[in-house]
Design a protein around this motif. Structure first.
Motif, PDB file in Angstrom:
ATOM      1  N   PRO A   1      21.155 -46.399 -31.093  1.00 10.34           N
ATOM      2  CA  PRO A   1      19.918 -46.347 -30.270  1.00 10.34           C
ATOM      3  C   PRO A   1      20.329 -45.213 -29.165  1.00 10.34           C
ATOM      4  CG  PRO A   1      20.566 -49.014 -30.574  1.00 10.34           C
ATOM      5  CD  PRO A   1      21.695 -47.926 -31.293  1.00 10.34           C
ATOM      6  N   GLU A   2      19.379 -44.762 -28.660  1.00 11.68           N
ATOM      7  CA  GLU A   2      19.293 -43.598 -27.627  1.00 11.68           C
ATOM      8  C   GLU A   2      20.372 -43.955 -26.440  1.00 11.68           C
ATOM      9  OE1 GLU A   2      16.656 -40.800 -24.907  1.00 11.68           O
ATOM     10  OE2 GLU A   2      15.741 -41.604 -26.785  1.00 11.68           O
ATOM     11  N   GLY A   3      21.192 -43.040 -26.001  1.00 11.35           N
ATOM     12  CA  GLY A   3      22.357 -43.422 -25.004  1.00 11.35           C
ATOM     13  C   GLY A   3      23.527 -43.895 -25.714  1.00 11.35           C
ATOM     14  N   TRP A   4      23.753 -44.030 -26.871  1.00  8.87           N
ATOM     15  CA  TRP A   4      24.919 -44.368 -27.573  1.00  8.87           C
ATOM     16  C   TRP A   4      25.360 -43.700 -28.729  1.00  8.87           C
ATOM     17  CZ3 TRP A   4      21.698 -48.179 -25.499  1.00  8.87           C
ATOM     18  CH2 TRP A   4      22.092 -48.937 -24.691  1.00  8.87           C
ATOM     19  N   GLU A   5      26.652 -42.998 -28.524  1.00  4.55           N
ATOM     20  CA  GLU A   5      27.110 -42.126 -29.777  1.00  4.55           C
ATOM     21  C   GLU A   5      27.250 -42.884 -31.096  1.00  4.55           C
ATOM     22  OE1 GLU A   5      29.313 -38.924 -29.443  1.00  4.55           O
ATOM     23  OE2 GLU A   5      28.513 -38.384 -27.364  1.00  4.55           O
TER      24      GLU A   5
ATOM     25  N   TRP B   1      27.239 -46.886 -33.369  1.00  9.92           N
ATOM     26  CA  TRP B   1      26.978 -48.250 -33.160  1.00  9.92           C
ATOM     27  C   TRP B   1      27.771 -49.099 -32.872  1.00  9.92           C
ATOM     28  CZ3 TRP B   1      22.191 -50.292 -33.870  1.00  9.92           C
ATOM     29  CH2 TRP B   1      21.239 -49.515 -34.631  1.00  9.92           C
ATOM     30  N   GLU B   2      29.082 -48.908 -33.016  1.00  8.90           N
ATOM     31  CA  GLU B   2      29.951 -49.388 -32.544  1.00  8.90           C
ATOM     32  C   GLU B   2      30.037 -49.645 -30.870  1.00  8.90           C
ATOM     33  OE1 GLU B   2      30.449 -47.443 -34.900  1.00  8.90           O
ATOM     34  OE2 GLU B   2      31.136 -48.418 -36.584  1.00  8.90           O
ATOM     35  N   ALA B   3      29.998 -48.569 -30.219  1.00  9.11           N
ATOM     36  CA  ALA B   3      29.690 -48.270 -28.953  1.00  9.11           C
ATOM     37  C   ALA B   3      28.517 -49.458 -28.279  1.00  9.11           C
ATOM     38  CB  ALA B   3      29.570 -46.913 -28.437  1.00  9.11           C
ATOM     39  N   PHE B   4      27.362 -49.309 -29.095  1.00 10.85           N
ATOM     40  CA  PHE B   4      26.254 -49.977 -28.814  1.00 10.85           C
ATOM     41  C   PHE B   4      26.776 -51.426 -28.783  1.00 10.85           C
ATOM     42  CE2 PHE B   4      22.845 -52.294 -30.326  1.00 10.85           C
ATOM     43  CZ  PHE B   4      21.909 -52.232 -29.406  1.00 10.85           C
ATOM     44  N   LEU B   5      27.217 -51.996 -29.844  1.00 12.29           N
ATOM     45  CA  LEU B   5      27.416 -53.261 -30.046  1.00 12.29           C
ATOM     46  C   LEU B   5      28.530 -53.795 -29.039  1.00 12.29           C
ATOM     47  CD1 LEU B   5      27.572 -53.159 -33.954  1.00 12.29           C
ATOM     48  CD2 LEU B   5      25.811 -54.122 -32.437  1.00 12.29           C
ATOM     49  N   ALA B   6      29.261 -52.948 -28.920  1.00 11.47           N
ATOM     50  CA  ALA B   6      30.424 -53.502 -27.668  1.00 11.47           C
ATOM     51  C   ALA B   6      29.760 -53.701 -26.421  1.00 11.47           C
ATOM     52  CB  ALA B   6      31.486 -52.360 -27.597  1.00 11.47           C
ATOM     53  N   ASP B   7      28.950 -52.758 -26.022  1.00  8.80           N
ATOM     54  CA  ASP B   7      28.080 -52.784 -24.878  1.00  8.80           C
ATOM     55  C   ASP B   7      27.411 -53.920 -24.690  1.00  8.80           C
ATOM     56  OD1 ASP B   7      29.545 -50.425 -23.776  1.00  8.80           O
ATOM     57  OD2 ASP B   7      27.697 -48.794 -24.172  1.00  8.80           O
ATOM     58  N   GLN B   8      26.751 -54.279 -26.038  1.00  7.56           N
ATOM     59  CA  GLN B   8      25.745 -55.455 -25.920  1.00  7.56           C
ATOM     60  C   GLN B   8      26.637 -56.716 -26.021  1.00  7.56           C
ATOM     61  OE1 GLN B   8      22.531 -54.763 -25.245  1.00  7.56           O
ATOM     62  NE2 GLN B   8      23.451 -52.832 -25.323  1.00  7.56           N
ATOM     63  N   GLY B   9      27.786 -56.935 -26.016  1.00  6.93           N
ATOM     64  CA  GLY B   9      28.711 -57.821 -25.994  1.00  6.93           C
ATOM     65  C   GLY B   9      29.012 -58.544 -27.378  1.00  6.93           C
ATOM     66  N   VAL B  10      28.542 -57.902 -28.383  1.00 10.26           N
ATOM     67  CA  VAL B  10      28.774 -58.330 -29.925  1.00 10.26           C
ATOM     68  C   VAL B  10      30.245 -58.454 -30.195  1.00 10.26           C
ATOM     69  CG1 VAL B  10      28.058 -58.344 -32.235  1.00 10.26           C
ATOM     70  CG2 VAL B  10      26.384 -57.602 -30.529  1.00 10.26           C
ATOM     71  N   PRO B  11      30.759 -59.392 -30.651  1.00 10.78           N
ATOM     72  CA  PRO B  11      32.097 -59.729 -30.831  1.00 10.78           C
ATOM     73  C   PRO B  11      32.456 -58.585 -32.336  1.00 10.78           C
ATOM     74  CG  PRO B  11      31.260 -61.611 -30.747  1.00 10.78           C
ATOM     75  CD  PRO B  11      30.001 -60.840 -30.566  1.00 10.78           C
ATOM     76  N   PRO B  12      33.343 -57.995 -32.244  1.00 12.64           N
ATOM     77  CA  PRO B  12      33.788 -57.008 -33.250  1.00 12.64           C
ATOM     78  C   PRO B  12      33.647 -57.674 -34.630  1.00 12.64           C
ATOM     79  CG  PRO B  12      35.384 -56.665 -31.482  1.00 12.64           C
ATOM     80  CD  PRO B  12      34.614 -57.847 -31.081  1.00 12.64           C
ATOM     81  N   ASP B  13      33.918 -58.896 -34.885  1.00 10.56           N
ATOM     82  CA  ASP B  13      33.977 -59.553 -36.151  1.00 10.56           C
ATOM     83  C   ASP B  13      32.415 -59.987 -36.567  1.00 10.56           C
ATOM     84  OD1 ASP B  13      33.617 -61.518 -34.183  1.00 10.56           O
ATOM     85  OD2 ASP B  13      34.119 -62.992 -35.585  1.00 10.56           O
ATOM     86  N   GLU B  14      31.523 -59.662 -35.754  1.00  2.06           N
ATOM     87  CA  GLU B  14      29.974 -59.628 -35.932  1.00  2.06           C
ATOM     88  C   GLU B  14      29.563 -58.050 -36.241  1.00  2.06           C
ATOM     89  OE1 GLU B  14      27.849 -62.038 -33.678  1.00  2.06           O
ATOM     90  OE2 GLU B  14      29.395 -63.679 -33.473  1.00  2.06           O
ATOM     91  N   TRP B  15      30.395 -57.242 -36.197  1.00  2.00           N
ATOM     92  CA  TRP B  15      29.753 -55.595 -36.223  1.00  2.00           C
ATOM     93  C   TRP B  15      28.998 -55.441 -37.571  1.00  2.00           C
ATOM     94  CZ3 TRP B  15      33.132 -52.183 -32.675  1.00  2.00           C
ATOM     95  CH2 TRP B  15      33.325 -52.766 -31.630  1.00  2.00           C
ATOM     96  N   SER B  16      29.572 -55.986 -38.714  1.00  2.00           N
ATOM     97  CA  SER B  16      29.108 -55.559 -39.866  1.00  2.00           C
ATOM     98  C   SER B  16      27.970 -56.534 -40.232  1.00  2.00           C
ATOM     99  CB  SER B  16      30.159 -55.656 -40.910  1.00  2.00           C
ATOM    100  OG  SER B  16      30.872 -56.900 -41.099  1.00  2.00           O
ATOM    101  N   ASP B  17      27.591 -57.285 -39.252  1.00  2.00           N
ATOM    102  CA  ASP B  17      26.494 -58.581 -40.081  1.00  2.00           C
ATOM    103  C   ASP B  17      24.906 -57.902 -40.123  1.00  2.00           C
ATOM    104  OD1 ASP B  17      28.327 -60.417 -40.082  1.00  2.00           O
ATOM    105  OD2 ASP B  17      27.844 -61.396 -38.214  1.00  2.00           O
ATOM    106  N   GLY B  18      24.949 -56.451 -39.347  1.00  2.00           N
ATOM    107  CA  GLY B  18      23.743 -55.949 -39.653  1.00  2.00           C
ATOM    108  C   GLY B  18      23.766 -54.487 -39.650  1.00  2.00           C
ATOM    109  N   ALA B  19      22.627 -54.026 -40.526  1.00  2.00           N
ATOM    110  CA  ALA B  19      22.659 -52.377 -40.788  1.00  2.00           C
ATOM    111  C   ALA B  19      21.198 -51.984 -40.800  1.00  2.00           C
ATOM    112  CB  ALA B  19      23.375 -52.181 -42.302  1.00  2.00           C
ATOM    113  N   ALA B  20      20.895 -50.651 -40.673  1.00  2.00           N
ATOM    114  CA  ALA B  20      19.696 -50.132 -40.671  1.00  2.00           C
ATOM    115  C   ALA B  20      19.783 -48.795 -41.193  1.00  2.00           C
ATOM    116  CB  ALA B  20      18.976 -50.400 -39.260  1.00  2.00           C
ATOM    117  N   ILE B  21      18.660 -48.754 -42.075  1.00  2.00           N
ATOM    118  CA  ILE B  21      18.166 -47.353 -42.722  1.00  2.00           C
ATOM    119  C   ILE B  21      17.007 -46.936 -42.236  1.00  2.00           C
ATOM    120  CG2 ILE B  21      19.817 -47.910 -44.647  1.00  2.00           C
ATOM    121  CD1 ILE B  21      17.352 -48.262 -46.254  1.00  2.00           C
ATOM    122  N   ARG B  22      16.737 -45.506 -42.505  1.00  2.00           N
ATOM    123  CA  ARG B  22      15.521 -45.018 -42.147  1.00  2.00           C
ATOM    124  C   ARG B  22      15.056 -43.976 -43.078  1.00  2.00           C
ATOM    125  NH1 ARG B  22      15.531 -40.345 -39.316  1.00  2.00           N
ATOM    126  NH2 ARG B  22      17.560 -39.846 -38.444  1.00  2.00           N
TER     127      ARG B  22
END
Length: 139
Positions: free
Chosen positions: A27-31, A33-54
């Motif tokens: 998302p805009e404002g984050w360099e 996905w890891e930085a975005f997920l960390a800022d959202q409080g998502v635990p690192p062990d859940e970072w691979s639970d989602g993915a997106a393509i376009r």
């Protein structure tokens, strides 16, 4: 559109190849996905639970993948058609070559051929299963 799956990262990689898509940027404002997920409080062990393509051109819909604990239980009620043949107005040999080339590429990426559909003696489409057994067609 979101796919429930066992491995979001692997499914996103497969479908990006199948559709000619790319990984969605954070998302805009984050360099990253890891930085975005960390800022959202998502635990690192859940970072691979989602993915997106376009779609790199931004025309077709984006697709998300979400890891869920339950396995696929039945035939898909909705599936994607990968239209690679050019349509029925294209010479049947050319259509077959185009379909076969895409099927070969996707089998190498982990898909499986489920069945070939022949109409009036010519290949019309191939029903395939992605790496998690979701049906789709190469037409």
């Amino acid at each position: 559109m979101t796919f429930d799956c066992a491995d979001a990262t692997a499914q996103a990689r497969f479908w990006a190849l199948a559709l000619g898509y790319v990984r969605s940027p954070p998302p805009e404002g984050w360099e990253t996905w890891e930085a975005f997920l960390a800022d959202q409080g998502v635990p690192p062990d859940e970072w691979s639970d989602g993915a997106a393509i376009r779609d790199p051109a931004g025309v077709q819909p984006a697709i998300s993948f979400l890891t869920v604990p339950e396995r696929k239980q039945a035939k898909n009620r909705l599936h994607l058609d990968l239209k690679v043949s050019g349509g029925r107005h294209v010479d049947t040999d050319e259509r077959t070559e185009r379909i076969d080339a895409k099927v070969t590429e996707l089998v190498a990426a982990g898909a499986h051929v489920h069945e070939h559909h022949v109409i009036q003696g010519h290949l019309d489409h191939v029903v395939m299963l992605d790496p998690e057994d979701n049906e789709f067609c190469v037409v």
